[in-house]
Design an enzyme around this catalytic site. Sequence first.
Site, short mmCIF file in Angstrom:
data_model
loop_
_atom_site.label_atom_id
_atom_site.label_comp_id
_atom_site.label_asym_id
_atom_site.label_seq_id
_atom_site.Cartn_x
_atom_site.Cartn_y
_atom_site.Cartn_z
N TYR A 39 -0.84 8.27 13.33
CA TYR A 39 0.62 8.13 13.44
C TYR A 39 1.24 9.03 14.49
O TYR A 39 2.36 9.52 14.33
CB TYR A 39 1.27 8.34 12.07
CG TYR A 39 0.96 7.19 11.14
CD1 TYR A 39 1.71 6.03 11.16
CD2 TYR A 39 -0.14 7.24 10.28
CE1 TYR A 39 1.41 4.96 10.33
CE2 TYR A 39 -0.46 6.17 9.45
CZ TYR A 39 0.33 5.04 9.48
OH TYR A 39 0.02 3.98 8.67
N CYS A 84 -1.79 -6.91 6.77
CA CYS A 84 -2.32 -5.84 7.62
C CYS A 84 -3.53 -6.36 8.38
O CYS A 84 -4.62 -6.51 7.81
CB CYS A 84 -2.67 -4.61 6.79
SG CYS A 84 -3.37 -3.30 7.80
N HIS A 133 -0.62 -4.10 -0.01
CA HIS A 133 -1.38 -3.78 1.21
C HIS A 133 -2.85 -4.10 0.95
O HIS A 133 -3.39 -3.70 -0.08
CB HIS A 133 -1.22 -2.30 1.53
CG HIS A 133 -1.79 -1.90 2.84
ND1 HIS A 133 -3.14 -1.67 3.02
CD2 HIS A 133 -1.22 -1.72 4.05
CE1 HIS A 133 -3.35 -1.35 4.29
NE2 HIS A 133 -2.21 -1.37 4.94
N ASP A 151 0.74 -0.65 13.53
CA ASP A 151 0.10 0.17 12.50
C ASP A 151 -0.94 1.05 13.16
O ASP A 151 -1.93 0.54 13.68
CB ASP A 151 -0.56 -0.77 11.49
CG ASP A 151 -1.12 -0.02 10.31
OD1 ASP A 151 -0.59 1.05 9.99
OD2 ASP A 151 -2.10 -0.51 9.72
N HIS A 152 -0.72 2.30 13.17
CA HIS A 152 -1.61 3.27 13.83
C HIS A 152 -1.55 3.09 15.35
O HIS A 152 -1.15 2.04 15.85
CB HIS A 152 -3.08 3.14 13.40
CG HIS A 152 -3.28 3.24 11.93
ND1 HIS A 152 -4.50 3.12 11.34
CD2 HIS A 152 -2.41 3.47 10.92
CE1 HIS A 152 -4.38 3.25 10.03
NE2 HIS A 152 -3.11 3.46 9.75
C1 DNO Z 1 -2.43 3.63 6.32
C2 DNO Z 1 -1.48 2.81 5.57
C3 DNO Z 1 -1.75 2.81 4.09
C4 DNO Z 1 -0.65 2.09 3.35
C5 DNO Z 1 -0.83 2.02 1.87
C6 DNO Z 1 0.20 1.12 1.26
O1 DNO Z 1 -2.19 3.95 7.43
O2 DNO Z 1 -1.42 1.53 6.07
O3 DNO Z 1 -1.81 4.13 3.64
O4 DNO Z 1 0.56 2.76 3.58
O5 DNO Z 1 -2.08 1.57 1.54
O6 DNO Z 1 0.38 1.46 -0.07
#
Ligand code: DNO
Length: 389
Positions: free
Chosen positions: A363, A272, A234, A346-347
């Site tokens: 989340y 990401c 990530h 994501d989020h």
């Molecule tokens: C946050 C996530 C991160 C991710 C880690 C992967 O929302 O995208 O915490 O899970 O960095 O190890």
Amino acid sequence: MPLLQSWRWYGPNDPVTLQDIKQAGASGIVSALHHMPHGEIWPLEQIQERKRIIEEAGFTWAVVESVPVHEAIKTRSADCGHYLENYRQTLRNLAACGITTVCYNFMPVLDWTRTNLAYVLENGAKALYFDWTDLAVFDLFILKRAAAAQDYAEAVVAEANKRAETYPASYLKQLEDIILMGVPTEGSITLEQLTASIGIYKEIGHEGLRENLAYFLESIMDVCEETDINMTIHPDDPPYPILGLPRIASNKADLLDIINRVDRAPNGICFCTGSLGAGRHNNAVEILKAVGHRVYFAHLRNVLKDEQGNFFESDHLAGDVDMYGVMRELVAINRKREQPIPFRPDHGHQMLDDLHKVTNPGYSAIGRLRGLAELRGLEMGVERSVFAV
Ligand code: DNO
């Protein structure tokens, strides 16, 4: 074959249930055994049990996010070998259950960092926010890191001085808690631990951390190849060194360095867009074009930055990241794959009914549901118009 629409689920204690996720329309689950202390071997039975729950609800467990990399490995300290062996065994146990995509990060001590978890948008929804001046307030006046001022622009230091005087103690405490917070249910660290770690990483430095990551990857690649596991790193979030800690997964050059240094197929990337998009010089589409062959998982979200580089998490399709361009490229890459690439919204904003609920920051259900719906529509539009399916 479309992308695999996925959703992060924190496990049975997540206020967002598997049934909620069904209604959101995802089919892949991204989950981890968050209760396991970092560095311990994940027992086979517990992985099987989580898998059973996920599959009985009609999903597949698409990705493990994350198997955390113990600090002893990141710093390559004396007990590194022990934790590497544990990591390999956890990978074998996951593979024995058929779970073969694993996400991790190599950010020193802190995972993702924000300064405000409830930034109110014009429409009343709440978003996550990162502000360099508030980070400086924490660094200079709470952590009191030696020579911290050198790491910020003069104007930021001046403004931080002012804010430190006017912020009430309760706000300063909240800022401290937010920055020290790790992944919910995995626990926070203390100021003392952070200070000690900053000292250790100062010795390691940027190049040392790169070498430690390469050593970690070299140590697990045989197991990955034997078990068909793909690792996905990530990117740093935000993609800058913060609090004097080195960062090595922040931009195109970093990601290329990672995949080329250990040039083996399972050494992959979790693409990401939000993390990379917070970088002033990062162009997500260009980065995806460069590293796409090693992208096995994607986090799709957007950010809007100001001139100082402060940013908030904006609507999934509106922000500095060209989400259309990203989706177009991702769909093109996915079309060449045998297995669909999982992506998750994501989020999401805390909005509507979720404003009255306690949720894991970033989340809550409804904001992600909106994000997934928009991304799913975008994917279909790209498929039909660009690839004429
Ligand atoms: C946050 C996530 C991160 C991710 C880690 C992967 O929302 O995208 O915490 O899970 O960095 O190890």
